[in-house]
Design an enzyme around this catalytic site. Sequence first.
Site, PDB file in Angstrom:
ATOM      1  N   TRP A  36      33.490  42.985  42.477  1.00  0.00           N
ATOM      2  CA  TRP A  36      32.552  42.048  43.110  1.00  0.00           C
ATOM      3  C   TRP A  36      32.757  42.071  44.626  1.00  0.00           C
ATOM      4  O   TRP A  36      33.909  42.039  45.083  1.00  0.00           O
ATOM      5  CB  TRP A  36      32.814  40.651  42.546  1.00  0.00           C
ATOM      6  CG  TRP A  36      31.789  39.642  42.957  1.00  0.00           C
ATOM      7  CD1 TRP A  36      31.897  38.723  43.962  1.00  0.00           C
ATOM      8  CD2 TRP A  36      30.501  39.467  42.371  1.00  0.00           C
ATOM      9  NE1 TRP A  36      30.750  37.985  44.027  1.00  0.00           N
ATOM     10  CE2 TRP A  36      29.860  38.410  43.069  1.00  0.00           C
ATOM     11  CE3 TRP A  36      29.810  40.097  41.327  1.00  0.00           C
ATOM     12  CZ2 TRP A  36      28.576  37.975  42.762  1.00  0.00           C
ATOM     13  CZ3 TRP A  36      28.533  39.662  41.014  1.00  0.00           C
ATOM     14  CH2 TRP A  36      27.928  38.611  41.724  1.00  0.00           C
ATOM     15  N   HIS A  65      38.963  38.098  38.433  1.00  0.00           N
ATOM     16  CA  HIS A  65      37.640  38.361  37.849  1.00  0.00           C
ATOM     17  C   HIS A  65      37.321  39.848  37.918  1.00  0.00           C
ATOM     18  O   HIS A  65      36.230  40.264  38.270  1.00  0.00           O
ATOM     19  CB  HIS A  65      36.576  37.495  38.539  1.00  0.00           C
ATOM     20  CG  HIS A  65      36.841  36.037  38.329  1.00  0.00           C
ATOM     21  ND1 HIS A  65      36.213  35.292  37.350  1.00  0.00           N
ATOM     22  CD2 HIS A  65      37.745  35.214  38.908  1.00  0.00           C
ATOM     23  CE1 HIS A  65      36.706  34.060  37.370  1.00  0.00           C
ATOM     24  NE2 HIS A  65      37.638  33.988  38.311  1.00  0.00           N
ATOM     25  N   ASP A  67      35.733  33.892  32.450  1.00  0.00           N
ATOM     26  CA  ASP A  67      35.679  32.775  33.401  1.00  0.00           C
ATOM     27  C   ASP A  67      36.108  31.519  32.668  1.00  0.00           C
ATOM     28  O   ASP A  67      35.459  31.108  31.695  1.00  0.00           O
ATOM     29  CB  ASP A  67      34.239  32.508  33.869  1.00  0.00           C
ATOM     30  CG  ASP A  67      33.762  33.454  34.950  1.00  0.00           C
ATOM     31  OD1 ASP A  67      34.496  34.388  35.300  1.00  0.00           O
ATOM     32  OD2 ASP A  67      32.630  33.232  35.432  1.00  0.00           O
ATOM     33  N   HIS A  70      36.884  27.903  37.064  1.00  0.00           N
ATOM     34  CA  HIS A  70      36.382  28.837  38.084  1.00  0.00           C
ATOM     35  C   HIS A  70      35.348  28.151  39.000  1.00  0.00           C
ATOM     36  O   HIS A  70      35.348  28.363  40.206  1.00  0.00           O
ATOM     37  CB  HIS A  70      35.754  30.030  37.366  1.00  0.00           C
ATOM     38  CG  HIS A  70      35.236  31.122  38.238  1.00  0.00           C
ATOM     39  ND1 HIS A  70      35.833  31.529  39.411  1.00  0.00           N
ATOM     40  CD2 HIS A  70      34.139  31.925  38.091  1.00  0.00           C
ATOM     41  CE1 HIS A  70      35.137  32.524  39.932  1.00  0.00           C
ATOM     42  NE2 HIS A  70      34.103  32.769  39.175  1.00  0.00           N
TER      43      HIS A  70
HETATM   44 ZN   LIG Z   1      33.991  35.742  36.597  1.00  0.00          ZN
END
Ligand SMILES: [Zn+2]
Length: 211
Positions: free
Chosen positions: A17, A47, A53, A57
Site C-alpha cells: 500500500w 497490513h 484488519d 485498525h
Molecule cells: Zn488492512
Amino acid sequence: MKIFDISLTISESMVVWPGDPKVAINRKRRISAGDSCNVTQLEMGSHTGTHIDAPYHFEEDGAKIDRLDLNTLVGKAYVFDLGDANEIGMDQIKNLDIGGRERVIFKTSNSERWKSGEQTFTKEYAAVSSEAARFIAGRGVKLVGVDYLSVEKYGSKPHDTHHALLGNGIIALEGLNLADVAQGEYELIALPLKIKDGDGSPARAVLRELT
Ligand SMILES: [Zn+2]
C-alpha cells in the site's frame, strides 16, 4: 479434501500500500556462510499482503488483533464471483444470497492482477462501496474477504467502508488471491499472528473444499 491457498507470497518485490512500510527480508544467519542454521529478520507493515484488519485498525475502541474471536476466522465462507465488475457495490451484491452467512468473500478481476504477477500498486482495484458495506453489516456478516489490499476504494475519505465494517465489529480479510477459486461455499481458515494490541496482521488464508 482439496485446499486452495488464497494467500499472496511475502517478498521484497510484492505490492504494498502506498506509504506503508516496504517488506525487508534480511538473512541474519546462513548455513551457506558457515552459520549453524538459517535465520531471517523480517520487516513489514501489519497490513502486508494477505492480511486481517482488526476493528482497532480504524476504531480506537475496536477489538485488537490478539483478541479477535477465532470462531470468526475459521468456518464456512461463501465466495461470490463478481466477474469483471469494477466495484463491489449495491448493483453487484443486492441480489446475492448474503443474509445468514457469517463469512462472505468477493472475487473480482483484482485476482487476475495477482495471477499475472502484476508488481505495481493500482488505484483502480475493485472495492466495497460504502452503501454495500452498510448493506453487508446489516445482514449479520462477521467477516468480509476481498482480493485487493483494501476493502475500500483508494483515496476515499472519511473511510466510510472501513467504518461500516470495522465499526460494527466485522473483520476484514484483504489481499486474497482468488484466481483459482470458483464461486461456492468452502471452509475458510485465516489466522493472524498474535501481535499484542495489534491493528492487523499478515495471515495465511486457505479455503478447503467441503465434502
Ligand atoms: Zn488492512
